[in-house]
Design an enzyme around this catalytic site. Structure first.
Site, PDB file in Angstrom:
ATOM      1  N   GLN A  66       0.814  -1.212   0.000  1.00  0.00           N
ATOM      2  CA  GLN A  66       0.000   0.000   0.000  1.00  0.00           C
ATOM      3  C   GLN A  66       0.849   1.264   0.000  1.00  0.00           C
ATOM      4  O   GLN A  66       0.659   2.160  -0.811  1.00  0.00           O
ATOM      5  CB  GLN A  66      -0.918   0.011   1.236  1.00  0.00           C
ATOM      6  CG  GLN A  66      -1.921  -1.112   1.280  1.00  0.00           C
ATOM      7  CD  GLN A  66      -2.658  -1.151   2.619  1.00  0.00           C
ATOM      8  OE1 GLN A  66      -2.244  -0.535   3.596  1.00  0.00           O
ATOM      9  NE2 GLN A  66      -3.757  -1.897   2.661  1.00  0.00           N
ATOM     10  N   GLU A 133       6.984   7.683   6.030  1.00  0.00           N
ATOM     11  CA  GLU A 133       6.541   6.553   6.840  1.00  0.00           C
ATOM     12  C   GLU A 133       7.520   6.362   7.998  1.00  0.00           C
ATOM     13  O   GLU A 133       8.512   7.089   8.130  1.00  0.00           O
ATOM     14  CB  GLU A 133       6.434   5.282   5.991  1.00  0.00           C
ATOM     15  CG  GLU A 133       5.338   5.353   4.938  1.00  0.00           C
ATOM     16  CD  GLU A 133       5.176   4.060   4.166  1.00  0.00           C
ATOM     17  OE1 GLU A 133       5.846   3.068   4.500  1.00  0.00           O
ATOM     18  OE2 GLU A 133       4.358   4.037   3.225  1.00  0.00           O
ATOM     19  N   HIS A 254       3.981  -6.018  11.577  1.00  0.00           N
ATOM     20  CA  HIS A 254       3.497  -4.665  11.290  1.00  0.00           C
ATOM     21  C   HIS A 254       2.617  -4.214  12.443  1.00  0.00           C
ATOM     22  O   HIS A 254       1.729  -4.950  12.882  1.00  0.00           O
ATOM     23  CB  HIS A 254       2.706  -4.642   9.984  1.00  0.00           C
ATOM     24  CG  HIS A 254       2.558  -3.268   9.416  1.00  0.00           C
ATOM     25  ND1 HIS A 254       1.746  -2.312   9.987  1.00  0.00           N
ATOM     26  CD2 HIS A 254       3.122  -2.674   8.325  1.00  0.00           C
ATOM     27  CE1 HIS A 254       1.826  -1.195   9.278  1.00  0.00           C
ATOM     28  NE2 HIS A 254       2.643  -1.393   8.263  1.00  0.00           N
ATOM     29  N   ARG A 303       9.164   0.358  12.914  1.00  0.00           N
ATOM     30  CA  ARG A 303       8.057  -0.562  13.151  1.00  0.00           C
ATOM     31  C   ARG A 303       8.232  -1.427  14.398  1.00  0.00           C
ATOM     32  O   ARG A 303       7.257  -1.721  15.086  1.00  0.00           O
ATOM     33  CB  ARG A 303       7.861  -1.452  11.921  1.00  0.00           C
ATOM     34  CG  ARG A 303       7.265  -0.686  10.764  1.00  0.00           C
ATOM     35  CD  ARG A 303       7.151  -1.519   9.520  1.00  0.00           C
ATOM     36  NE  ARG A 303       6.524  -0.740   8.457  1.00  0.00           N
ATOM     37  CZ  ARG A 303       6.398  -1.157   7.201  1.00  0.00           C
ATOM     38  NH1 ARG A 303       6.848  -2.344   6.854  1.00  0.00           N
ATOM     39  NH2 ARG A 303       5.815  -0.391   6.295  1.00  0.00           N
ATOM     40  N   HIS A 364       4.311  -9.544   9.118  1.00  0.00           N
ATOM     41  CA  HIS A 364       4.273  -8.730   7.900  1.00  0.00           C
ATOM     42  C   HIS A 364       5.397  -9.052   6.922  1.00  0.00           C
ATOM     43  O   HIS A 364       5.152  -9.176   5.728  1.00  0.00           O
ATOM     44  CB  HIS A 364       4.335  -7.260   8.286  1.00  0.00           C
ATOM     45  CG  HIS A 364       4.237  -6.316   7.130  1.00  0.00           C
ATOM     46  ND1 HIS A 364       3.174  -6.329   6.255  1.00  0.00           N
ATOM     47  CD2 HIS A 364       5.061  -5.314   6.703  1.00  0.00           C
ATOM     48  CE1 HIS A 364       3.340  -5.384   5.335  1.00  0.00           C
ATOM     49  NE2 HIS A 364       4.477  -4.760   5.583  1.00  0.00           N
ATOM     50  N   ARG A 399      13.153  -4.204   8.909  1.00  0.00           N
ATOM     51  CA  ARG A 399      13.093  -3.490   7.632  1.00  0.00           C
ATOM     52  C   ARG A 399      12.525  -2.085   7.797  1.00  0.00           C
ATOM     53  O   ARG A 399      11.492  -1.889   8.430  1.00  0.00           O
ATOM     54  CB  ARG A 399      12.231  -4.272   6.637  1.00  0.00           C
ATOM     55  CG  ARG A 399      12.000  -3.521   5.327  1.00  0.00           C
ATOM     56  CD  ARG A 399      11.259  -4.357   4.328  1.00  0.00           C
ATOM     57  NE  ARG A 399       9.887  -4.632   4.697  1.00  0.00           N
ATOM     58  CZ  ARG A 399       8.858  -3.821   4.468  1.00  0.00           C
ATOM     59  NH1 ARG A 399       9.068  -2.629   3.914  1.00  0.00           N
ATOM     60  NH2 ARG A 399       7.629  -4.179   4.784  1.00  0.00           N
TER      61      ARG A 399
END
Length: 552
Positions: A66, A133, A254, A303, A364, A399
């Site tokens: 997304q 992000e 996630h 994250r 995720h 990541r």
């Protein structure tokens, strides 16, 4: 450093003898951004290219992406700044050389994707629209269709493949096992194909090189953002063939996956980090902001930081999820910027324009995988890997958001640079003496529950030991029939066992690997990587020391 006991899983998958044979110069396993980029870049440089994919071309993880793709494309941004953000997120476990490759070659790779026909979003001035992000200090995420970046990239790549007659595609094809030559290198692979006419059932493709681009292992866990095809097949195929798998313990959960209830299983709706990038924020059941004072980047912390904060608050309060508040963004903004997420939430009875979104962490992304060098080569001659199936070294222990699409793009380009000059002669497969076996597909749900409870977001020695004992018992259950469900479940068991063993050996907390019994990072003992290898179903783990890489 503790040691893991030798564990046994099938040395190869029990399968019928091949009923058909074909040949190719290069076989690409997977049809996401990594696989299709590799195939397109190889055209004209090698002879026949065969792309095999387990479902249809668009069914992999790329189409579900997304947020977007990260690269230093904006005014004032630099690859050096992107590098620092990536290293910080990776918690000291990145390969700095690999990250430098990623951030330096990334901008041109994205521009090439645009030239291929990918329609990224632009601002009113016609400039590429970039957002931010978690873990990024600059707006450097290019997106398409608001929140449909992966789907747009997949569309452009498939359109290019359709115009390339030298690339043959076989859909509904599961890679069963690699065929190896006398020197231990690639001689081909076996496939199981459904509904392809003369190529139904198990067959053999004799080839000179294999590029694994088969995605991740998300279906190891009960809840994941990964599609149903993500059963770790490529990693398991490589491991059984003698390839080294690295960093399997670093599985990213996630933080904002839509909570659908305690009994929901399989692929869950992802609420992109870009929602927080545009101003959404996390709150607990009392309405208090979760991330204020926790990290300098607040709701846009890396994250692992956010997932841990959510899990801690859930544990403290006994609540099954927290909330994401993005109501203030307004209806028009939601409809323009996040139309896919908006529709998904409404389908599940939540309107983000007026409602809080229930969220909880879920599996995720696999930061580890087939160990490769800077050109995508594994330690098995003729075997290359790219994308989520690979461990190139760029992600480290966690990541950085939107680096995954970029990794597949950059390292597939690099594979296509060296592979044509390294093509092996076509060699006959040697007799396969590995012990064949299969566990029944019926144990998949049990396996997923064990891995979620014992090797999920929060881990401990006791929990991992209990989980590994359970996995050992499942390995002793023989399948009564040979079918795709059993092949996939055996692959899941193979990867789950290696993952849990690595998690048990790494007695520290680093990035996405969280040990409640070892809550601190320990560079003195664990700066480096855990590598798993397998010989005829017997796996062993070894620690490879490496200096910590934390920033500039």
């Amino acid at each position: 450093m503790p040691t893991a006991p030798v564990r046994r899983v099938p040395g190869r998958l029990l399968a019928p003898a091949p009923g058909w044979t074909t040949t190719a110069d290069v076989v690409v396993v997977g049809s996401g951004i990594a696989g299709l980029t590799a195939a397109l870049r190889l055209r004209g440089q090698v002879g026949k290219i065969l792309v095999v994919t387990k479902d249809v071309l668009a069914a992999g993880s790329t189409q579900w992406a997304q947020g977007g793709i990260a690269a230093a494309l904006g005014p004032g941004d630099t690859p050096a700044e992107h590098l620092v953000d990536t290293l910080v997120a990776g918690a000291g476990a990145c390969d700095r050389d690999a990250v430098e490759v990623l951030v330096t070659e990334g901008p041109d790779a994205v521009r090439e994707l645009i030239a291929l026909g990918t329609n990224f979003d632009h601002d009113p001035n016609g400039e590429l629209s970039l957002t931010r992000e978690g873990g990024h200090h600059r707006d450097r995420i290019a997106h398409a269709g608001g929140d449909a970046t992966g789907a747009e990239i997949q569309r452009a790549l498939i359109a290019a493949i359709a115009q390339t007659p030298e690339i043959e595609v076989i859909q509904h094809a599961l890679a069963v096992d690699l065929l190896l030559a006398d020197d231990g290198g690639v001689a081909g692979l076996t496939l199981h194909v459904m509904g392809e006419g003369q190529r139904d059932g198990v067959g053999a493709v004799l080839c000179r090189a294999v590029v694994l681009a088969s995605g991740g292992l998300g279906q190891v866990f009960a809840q994941t953002t990964n599609p149903s095809v993500s059963t770790g097949d490529g990693m398991a195929v490589a491991l059984r063939a003698g390839a080294v798998l690295r960093d399997l313990e670093f599985v990213q959960f996630h933080p904002t996956v839509m909570y659908l209830g305690a009994d929901s299983r399989g692929q869950q709706p992802l609420i992109s980090e870009a929602v927080r990038g545009e101003g959404g924020f996390l709150v607990d059941w009392d309405g208090d902001r979760l991330m204020q004072g926790v990290h300098e980047l607040g709701d846009l912390a890396p994250r692992d930081v956010v997932a841990k904060a959510i899990t801690r608050r859930m544990d403290e309060t006994g609540k099954p999820h927290l909330w994401l508040d993005a109501r203030h963004l307004g209806r028009a903004f939601w409809e323009r910027r996040f139309p896919t997420i908006l529709a998904t939430c409404r389908r599940h009875g939540v309107d983000p324009v007026t409602d809080l979104i229930p969220v909880a962490p879920a599996c995720h992304y696999a930061s580890g995988g087939v160990r490769t060098d800077l050109w995508g080569r594994s330690n098995v001659p003729g075997l290359y890997a790219t994308g989520e199936v690979a461990c190139s070294g760029v992600h480290g222990a966690n990541r950085l958001a939107s680096n995954s699409l970029l990794e597949g793009l950059v390292f597939s380009r690099r594979i296509a640079t060296v592979l044509p000059e390294e093509l092996r002669p076509l060699r006959p497969p040697a007799p396969d003496t590995r012990t064949a076996g299969l566990v029944p597909g019926e144990v998949r749900r049990e396996l997923q529950e064990v891995m979620t409870a014992r090797a999920g977001v929060l881990r401990s020695a006791d929990g991992l030991a209990d989980g590994l004992g359970h996995l050992d018992k499942l390995a002793g259950v023989a399948a009564e029939s040979v079918d795709q469900e059993s092949w996939e479940t055996t692959n899941l068991l193979t990867i789950s066992t290696a993952l849990a063993d690595a998690a048990a050996l790494r007695e520290e907390t680093r990035g996405s690997h969280w040990r409640e019994d070892f809550p601190e990072r320990d560079d003195a003992r664990f700066a480096g990587h855990l590598d798993v290898v397998m010989r005829d179903g017997a796996s062993t783990l070894a620690f490879t020391p490496a200096p910590a890489t934390d920033g500039a």
